[in-house]
Motif scaffolding. Structure first.
Motif, PDB file in Angstrom:
ATOM      1  N   PHE A 148       0.639  -0.831   0.492  1.00  0.00           N
ATOM      2  CA  PHE A 148       0.101  -0.323  -0.466  1.00  0.00           C
ATOM      3  C   PHE A 148       0.480   1.530   0.016  1.00  0.00           C
ATOM      4  O   PHE A 148       1.606   1.143   0.644  1.00  0.00           O
ATOM      5  N   PRO A 149       0.298   2.890  -0.404  1.00  0.00           N
ATOM      6  CA  PRO A 149       0.829   3.775  -0.418  1.00  0.00           C
ATOM      7  C   PRO A 149       1.181   4.360   1.563  1.00  0.00           C
ATOM      8  O   PRO A 149       0.526   3.576   2.032  1.00  0.00           O
ATOM      9  N   PRO A 150       2.066   4.905   1.217  1.00  0.00           N
ATOM     10  CA  PRO A 150       2.075   5.288   2.862  1.00  0.00           C
ATOM     11  C   PRO A 150       1.184   6.180   3.116  1.00  0.00           C
ATOM     12  O   PRO A 150       0.160   7.108   1.698  1.00  0.00           O
ATOM     13  N   PRO A 151       0.363   6.385   3.854  1.00  0.00           N
ATOM     14  CA  PRO A 151      -0.827   6.497   4.555  1.00  0.00           C
ATOM     15  C   PRO A 151      -1.372   8.232   4.200  1.00  0.00           C
ATOM     16  O   PRO A 151       0.048   8.995   4.307  1.00  0.00           O
ATOM     17  N   ALA A 152      -2.315   8.642   4.272  1.00  0.00           N
ATOM     18  CA  ALA A 152      -2.737  10.126   3.706  1.00  0.00           C
ATOM     19  C   ALA A 152      -2.470  10.653   5.205  1.00  0.00           C
ATOM     20  O   ALA A 152      -1.312  12.004   6.057  1.00  0.00           O
ATOM     21  N   SER A 153      -2.646  10.145   5.956  1.00  0.00           N
ATOM     22  CA  SER A 153      -2.480  10.258   7.565  1.00  0.00           C
ATOM     23  C   SER A 153      -1.903   9.525   8.372  1.00  0.00           C
ATOM     24  O   SER A 153      -2.130   8.652   7.762  1.00  0.00           O
ATOM     25  N   THR A 154      -0.593   9.013   9.215  1.00  0.00           N
ATOM     26  CA  THR A 154      -0.806   8.742  10.408  1.00  0.00           C
ATOM     27  C   THR A 154      -0.996   8.933  11.754  1.00  0.00           C
ATOM     28  O   THR A 154      -0.701   8.420  12.604  1.00  0.00           O
ATOM     29  N   ASP A 155      -2.061   9.543  12.367  1.00  0.00           N
ATOM     30  CA  ASP A 155      -2.637  10.144  13.251  1.00  0.00           C
ATOM     31  C   ASP A 155      -4.363   8.536  13.779  1.00  0.00           C
ATOM     32  O   ASP A 155      -4.829   9.654  13.097  1.00  0.00           O
ATOM     33  N   ASN A 156      -3.635   7.571  13.711  1.00  0.00           N
ATOM     34  CA  ASN A 156      -4.857   6.920  13.848  1.00  0.00           C
ATOM     35  C   ASN A 156      -3.322   5.834  14.569  1.00  0.00           C
ATOM     36  O   ASN A 156      -2.538   6.066  14.390  1.00  0.00           O
ATOM     37  N   TRP A 157      -4.765   4.612  15.057  1.00  0.00           N
ATOM     38  CA  TRP A 157      -4.331   3.978  15.947  1.00  0.00           C
ATOM     39  C   TRP A 157      -3.324   2.687  14.762  1.00  0.00           C
ATOM     40  O   TRP A 157      -2.028   2.464  15.887  1.00  0.00           O
ATOM     41  N   ALA A 158      -4.164   2.593  14.085  1.00  0.00           N
ATOM     42  CA  ALA A 158      -3.058   1.743  12.838  1.00  0.00           C
ATOM     43  C   ALA A 158      -1.828   1.966  12.545  1.00  0.00           C
ATOM     44  O   ALA A 158      -0.206   1.101  12.702  1.00  0.00           O
ATOM     45  N   SER A 159      -1.843   3.024  11.911  1.00  0.00           N
ATOM     46  CA  SER A 159      -0.812   3.666  11.833  1.00  0.00           C
ATOM     47  C   SER A 159       0.334   3.767  13.018  1.00  0.00           C
ATOM     48  O   SER A 159       2.036   3.843  13.061  1.00  0.00           O
ATOM     49  N   GLY A 182       5.163   2.143  16.648  1.00  0.00           N
ATOM     50  CA  GLY A 182       6.011   2.158  17.770  1.00  0.00           C
ATOM     51  C   GLY A 182       6.280   0.710  17.759  1.00  0.00           C
ATOM     52  O   GLY A 182       7.582   0.855  18.075  1.00  0.00           O
ATOM     53  N   GLU A 183       5.915   0.320  16.620  1.00  0.00           N
ATOM     54  CA  GLU A 183       6.800  -1.138  16.583  1.00  0.00           C
ATOM     55  C   GLU A 183       7.710  -0.789  15.999  1.00  0.00           C
ATOM     56  O   GLU A 183       9.524  -1.085  15.959  1.00  0.00           O
ATOM     57  N   ARG A 184       8.072   0.178  14.941  1.00  0.00           N
ATOM     58  CA  ARG A 184       9.357   0.695  14.568  1.00  0.00           C
ATOM     59  C   ARG A 184      10.291   1.186  15.585  1.00  0.00           C
ATOM     60  O   ARG A 184      11.221   1.035  15.803  1.00  0.00           O
ATOM     61  N   ILE A 185       9.938   1.841  16.149  1.00  0.00           N
ATOM     62  CA  ILE A 185      10.601   2.390  17.770  1.00  0.00           C
ATOM     63  C   ILE A 185      11.082   0.912  18.155  1.00  0.00           C
ATOM     64  O   ILE A 185      12.750   0.807  18.599  1.00  0.00           O
ATOM     65  N   TRP A 186       9.721   0.089  18.389  1.00  0.00           N
ATOM     66  CA  TRP A 186      10.562  -1.302  18.944  1.00  0.00           C
ATOM     67  C   TRP A 186      11.524  -1.793  18.695  1.00  0.00           C
ATOM     68  O   TRP A 186      12.725  -1.858  19.639  1.00  0.00           O
ATOM     69  N   VAL A 187      11.755  -2.095  17.288  1.00  0.00           N
ATOM     70  CA  VAL A 187      12.297  -2.881  16.619  1.00  0.00           C
ATOM     71  C   VAL A 187      14.012  -2.204  16.245  1.00  0.00           C
ATOM     72  O   VAL A 187      14.949  -2.991  17.004  1.00  0.00           O
ATOM     73  N   ALA A 188      14.088  -1.076  16.716  1.00  0.00           N
ATOM     74  CA  ALA A 188      15.238  -0.259  16.360  1.00  0.00           C
ATOM     75  C   ALA A 188      16.208  -0.229  17.577  1.00  0.00           C
ATOM     76  O   ALA A 188      17.349  -0.165  17.496  1.00  0.00           O
ATOM     77  N   MET A 214       7.158   7.781  23.745  1.00  0.00           N
ATOM     78  CA  MET A 214       8.444   8.145  22.495  1.00  0.00           C
ATOM     79  C   MET A 214       8.917   9.399  21.240  1.00  0.00           C
ATOM     80  O   MET A 214       9.150  10.259  21.298  1.00  0.00           O
ATOM     81  N   LYS A 215       7.089   9.798  20.906  1.00  0.00           N
ATOM     82  CA  LYS A 215       6.821  10.967  19.615  1.00  0.00           C
ATOM     83  C   LYS A 215       8.213  11.921  20.471  1.00  0.00           C
ATOM     84  O   LYS A 215       8.195  13.033  18.843  1.00  0.00           O
ATOM     85  N   ASP A 216       7.572  12.282  21.106  1.00  0.00           N
ATOM     86  CA  ASP A 216       8.734  13.721  21.380  1.00  0.00           C
ATOM     87  C   ASP A 216      10.263  13.851  21.577  1.00  0.00           C
ATOM     88  O   ASP A 216      10.448  14.687  22.290  1.00  0.00           O
ATOM     89  N   GLN A 217      10.643  12.392  22.427  1.00  0.00           N
ATOM     90  CA  GLN A 217      11.902  11.854  22.854  1.00  0.00           C
ATOM     91  C   GLN A 217      12.547  12.805  21.280  1.00  0.00           C
ATOM     92  O   GLN A 217      13.643  13.141  21.610  1.00  0.00           O
ATOM     93  N   ARG A 218      12.204  12.345  20.076  1.00  0.00           N
ATOM     94  CA  ARG A 218      14.020  12.603  19.159  1.00  0.00           C
ATOM     95  C   ARG A 218      12.670  12.985  18.017  1.00  0.00           C
ATOM     96  O   ARG A 218      11.161  12.419  17.749  1.00  0.00           O
ATOM     97  N   PRO A 219      13.410  14.038  17.350  1.00  0.00           N
ATOM     98  CA  PRO A 219      12.106  14.652  16.383  1.00  0.00           C
ATOM     99  C   PRO A 219      12.092  13.558  15.188  1.00  0.00           C
ATOM    100  O   PRO A 219      11.296  14.413  14.339  1.00  0.00           O
ATOM    101  N   GLU A 220      12.935  12.586  14.991  1.00  0.00           N
ATOM    102  CA  GLU A 220      12.763  12.017  13.829  1.00  0.00           C
ATOM    103  C   GLU A 220      11.308  10.734  14.423  1.00  0.00           C
ATOM    104  O   GLU A 220      10.619  10.894  13.361  1.00  0.00           O
ATOM    105  N   TYR A 221      10.861  10.451  15.220  1.00  0.00           N
ATOM    106  CA  TYR A 221      10.304  10.130  15.409  1.00  0.00           C
ATOM    107  C   TYR A 221       8.455  10.985  15.387  1.00  0.00           C
ATOM    108  O   TYR A 221       7.660  10.695  14.707  1.00  0.00           O
ATOM    109  N   ARG A 222       9.262  12.333  15.793  1.00  0.00           N
ATOM    110  CA  ARG A 222       7.318  13.054  16.097  1.00  0.00           C
ATOM    111  C   ARG A 222       7.719  13.288  14.631  1.00  0.00           C
ATOM    112  O   ARG A 222       5.920  13.751  14.353  1.00  0.00           O
TER     113      ARG A 222
END
Length: 159
Positions: A60-71, A76-82, A147-155
């Motif tokens: 699928f293409p990147p979503p129009a918005s990531t401001d939802n539970w699934a995104s 969060g999983e991306r942070i978890w594995v990194a 974690m979203k406010d811990q690193r500018p990348e996450y935000r």
């Protein structure tokens, strides 16, 4: 999932990717069960489902918005594995492992039910695995929110 590129993570954050991945698990179980009437031909739907699961994060293409539970679950999983476990905030270190353990505890029921064609045991195993996976995924949302406010990348992943 640690081997996903930045572009693939963005695509996987599409809610369609998350929900079709969820839907693929019961399909995989049905494909395995289908050996009762398809015999060796059951390898076709099993293989197709496994191929879909492998391709899904890129489908699928990147979503129009990531401001939802699934995104947020994917973010969060991306942070978890990194992160190394000692980099994960203390309140997020235990529950994901417990959820994964519960999911693993459901696998023997699922496997046994599929081996002996016992629908109740198969459903029990599938329910345990899926509920535990949902708990894990929900914890990934919480991890991202913390974690979203811990690193500018996450935000920057939230739009």
């Amino acid at each position: 999932m640690a081997v996903l590129s930045d572009e693939t993570w963005k695509r996987h954050a599409n809610p369609w990717s998350v929900w079709t991945r969820y839907a693929a698990f019961p399909v995989l179980i049905a494909a395995i069960w289908s050996r009762a009437w398809l015999g060796w031909w059951a390898l076709a739907p099993i293989g197709l489902t496994i191929a879909w699961l492998a391709y899904n994060p890129r489908a699928f293409p990147p979503p129009a918005s990531t401001d939802n539970w699934a995104s947020k679950a994917v973010l969060g999983e991306r942070i978890w594995v990194a992160l190394q476990r000692d980099e994960v905030p203390a309140q997020h270190r235990i529950v994901p492992g417990v959820a994964a353990g519960i999911s693993m505890a459901g696998l023997p029921f699922l496997a046994w039910g599929l081996i002996v064609f016992d629908l109740a045991v198969t459903a029990l195993g599938m329910t345990i695995v899926m509920l535990a996976k949902t708990w894990f995924v929900d914890r990934m949302v919480w991890l991202f929110e913390d974690m979203k406010d811990q690193r500018p990348e996450y935000r920057s992943w939230l739009y």
